[in-house]
Motif scaffolding. Structure first.
Motif, mmCIF file in Angstrom:
data_model
loop_
_atom_site.group_PDB
_atom_site.id
_atom_site.type_symbol
_atom_site.label_atom_id
_atom_site.label_comp_id
_atom_site.label_asym_id
_atom_site.label_seq_id
_atom_site.Cartn_x
_atom_site.Cartn_y
_atom_site.Cartn_z
ATOM 1 N N GLN A 67 129.277 -37.935 -26.326
ATOM 2 C CA GLN A 67 129.259 -36.961 -27.406
ATOM 3 C C GLN A 67 129.734 -35.590 -26.921
ATOM 4 N N PRO B 118 129.085 -39.085 -36.689
ATOM 5 C CA PRO B 118 127.813 -39.825 -36.721
ATOM 6 C C PRO B 118 127.722 -40.915 -35.654
ATOM 7 N N THR B 119 126.520 -41.074 -35.139
ATOM 8 C CA THR B 119 126.272 -41.930 -33.980
ATOM 9 C C THR B 119 126.814 -43.341 -34.122
ATOM 10 N N SER C 298 129.022 -44.563 -36.314
ATOM 11 C CA SER C 298 130.312 -44.822 -36.956
ATOM 12 C C SER C 298 131.376 -45.211 -35.920
ATOM 13 N N GLU D 118 127.571 -41.009 -28.756
ATOM 14 C CA GLU D 118 126.267 -41.489 -28.299
ATOM 15 C C GLU D 118 126.343 -42.980 -27.951
ATOM 16 N N GLU E 55 122.729 -45.962 -20.620
ATOM 17 C CA GLU E 55 121.280 -45.779 -20.546
ATOM 18 C C GLU E 55 120.519 -47.067 -20.871
ATOM 19 N N GLN E 56 121.080 -47.872 -21.762
ATOM 20 C CA GLN E 56 120.398 -49.125 -22.120
ATOM 21 C C GLN E 56 120.960 -50.318 -21.362
ATOM 22 N N ARG F 17 123.463 -52.049 -21.977
ATOM 23 C CA ARG F 17 123.690 -53.106 -22.974
ATOM 24 C C ARG F 17 125.011 -52.806 -23.675
ATOM 25 N N GLN G 287 117.773 -37.526 -16.874
ATOM 26 C CA GLN G 287 119.143 -37.744 -17.311
ATOM 27 C C GLN G 287 119.977 -38.161 -16.103
#
Lengths: 237, 280
Positions: free
Chosen positions: B14, B65-66, B68, B94, B101-102, B104, B154
């Motif tokens: 982002q 938007p996150t 989209s 994001e 971070e995940q 995945r 972070q």
């Protein structure tokens, strides 16, 4: 029956949109890819002033009810703050009245540094049986095109329409019932909700759908084929 | 030549400038004055319409938007006549942060990685997070000093971007036993105008090595030299304010890239043409 209600706040984190604080472990929320807390789609005119909106949908074993606000304090335009309530799916489906849940949502942006789980009582039936303005037309539109999202124009009355539909659906169908805002027909293509409200200023974007306004009136006709279904969903005797 | 659509994987967290570059790139392609230009108008530029509008008013584009993910198909041609169609995306950054971070990779992203023939990676150095390490924090430092507790962990930028590329390489089934040729990689050090340089002639890769030594070494060690390039990028030429529109701002006249040799060019299509040429 007392139902626990978990909470989570999403807003600006590290210049992006992310989790701020939650009463559930972060890993639980991370395991819910269905969790949608930012604006839907990317078709929002930057000068559009939209009102805070509610959203409801299933995410795993939870049912999510959230309220999203534009965040004027964010470092960038187009960022939002969302207060999320998470209820056990099986338990909320036994709840006939969503009003007590909606009352748990804030009226404006509040960012506490920690959150605890709340609770709601399943016995609190606070609203008497009244037919919300426009509800008859919503039921008629929904039954005529059950595969299509019902489009509600504006924000006024949308909460009452959602509460009415929820109240008249039987518990199993509540699991898949969903509602949210939409800014363009394109953002309804993925995971279309049962009903969506749209900003009045953008109504021109919906050219092929039948729209429902709060002023629309409809009463089922006993001679119609759909009468029984319509009467059931309207709670008519 | 072929008109087969090439899909580039545009990777950026982002606020690293993906939307601004997409909007300015569209403007430059339409001007037909750069190394790359459009053969005909794209069928739809809906994803950049609002960005074009606010930039022309001297304001920055909105946060995307996150969830989209939209794309536009650019029918392109090189100055020497070769034609190619390019699928250019815009999405909420994001998704990239969450990917690391995940740990995945959603199915849709797996598909995008597999279909991509080149990767364009946006890094905004001034937004990077770095923690002291053995080089920046000498061993003579008081060992009794209590480390502050990290409450909001972070990733450091060095670790984040290295991990990110390793995840993407794994998803593309590309090993690093031999140096990587496919996919080609172009790194854009975005918002170059906000970086305070000690030496104005600093080359982008030199700056990357100074600010992100671990990541720079990872790139240098694992990619074929001719299949990786680092550019500086200032899509808008200067910072724009959401509160104070700059009415004198003319997007078509603003923006520049810093080429790998350190020279500047107003042709914003150069990083893209470099990547396409490497990838085909």
């Amino acid at each position: 029956m007392i139902i626990p209600v978990h909470q989570a706040l999403f807003g600006e984190v590290n210049r992006g949109h992310g989790l701020l604080v939650s009463s559930l472990p972060e890993t639980t929320l991370r395991s819910m890819p269905q969790l949608a807390t930012d604006l839907p789609g990317s078709s929002i005119p930057p000068d559009l002033e939209w009102e805070p909106y509610i959203r409801g949908y299933r995410a795993g074993n939870y049912y999510i009810i959230s309220k999203t606000f534009p965040d004027p304090d964010a470092s960038r335009h187009g960022m939002v703050f969302t207060h999320v309530l998470l209820l056990d799916l099986a338990e909320i489906c036994q709840l006939n009245d969503l009003a007590p849940v909606f009352h748990l949502l804030p009226k404006s942006i509040e960012k506490p540094s920690s959150l605890q789980a709340l609770q709601v009582s399943a016995t609190e039936l606070t609203t008497p049986h009244v037919i919300a303005p426009g509800y008859g037309k919503v039921v008629n539109t929904l039954l005529n095109n059950p595969q299509h999202t019902v489009i509600w124009v504006g924000n006024d009355g949308f909460v009452q329409i959602v509460e009415s539909l929820w109240k008249n659906l039987w518990p199993n169908t509540r699991r898949e019932f969903s509602f949210r805002i939409s800014f363009a027909p394109q953002d309804l293509q993925d995971s279309p909700p049962t009903i969506a409200c749209i900003p009045e200023a953008l109504v021109g974007r919906w050219t092929h759908e039948s729209l429902v306004h709060i002023t629309d009136e409809y009463m089922p006709n006993p001679s119609d084929e759909m009468y029984l279904a319509e009467a059931f969903l309207m709670g008519l005797p | 030549m072929t008109n087969t659509a090439k899909t580039l994987l545009v990777v950026g967290r982002q606020e690293t400038g993906k939307t601004h570059y997409g909007v300015q790139l569209l403007g430059r392609l339409r001007q037909r004055s750069g190394k790359l230009s459009v053969r005909e108008n794209p069928e739809s530029i809906a994803i950049f319409e609002e960005g074009l509008r606010v930039l022309s008013q001297g304001m920055p584009a909105d946060h995307t938007p996150t969830t989209s993910y939209d794309s536009v198909r650019f029918p392109l041609q090189f100055q020497h006549g070769q034609t190619i169609d390019l699928v250019w995306p815009d999405y909420g950054g994001e998704q990239i942060s969450n990917l690391v971070e995940q740990r995945r990779l959603p199915t849709a992203w797996q598909q995008r990685v597999l279909e991509s023939s080149g990767w364009l990676l946006f890094i905004r150095l001034e937004h990077n997070i770095e923690y002291p390490d053995a080089q920046s924090r000498p061993a003579t430092l008081d060992s009794q000093q209590v480390e502050p507790q990290i409450t909001n962990f972070q990733w450091s930028a060095n670790a984040f971007y290295t991990e990110l590329l390793q995840i993407l390489l794994y998803a593309k089934s590309t090993g690093t036993l031999s140096r990587v040729k496919n996919p080609s990689l172009v790194i854009l050090l975005s918002c170059w105008d906000e970086i305070k340089l000690e030496n104005e002639s600093t080359k982008p890769f030199e700056l990357l090595s100074q600010r992100m030594p671990l990541f720079a070494e990872f790139i240098k060690s694992n990619w074929v030299q001719h299949n990786v390039a680092v550019f500086g990028l200032s899509s808008t030429g200067k910072a724009l304010s959401k509160k104070t529109p700059d009415y004198d701002y003319i997007p078509e006249d603003e923006g520049y890239v810093v080429l790998p040799d350190g020279s500047k060019s107003s042709d914003l299509t150069l990083p893209l043409s470099e990547l396409i040429e490497q990838a085909i």
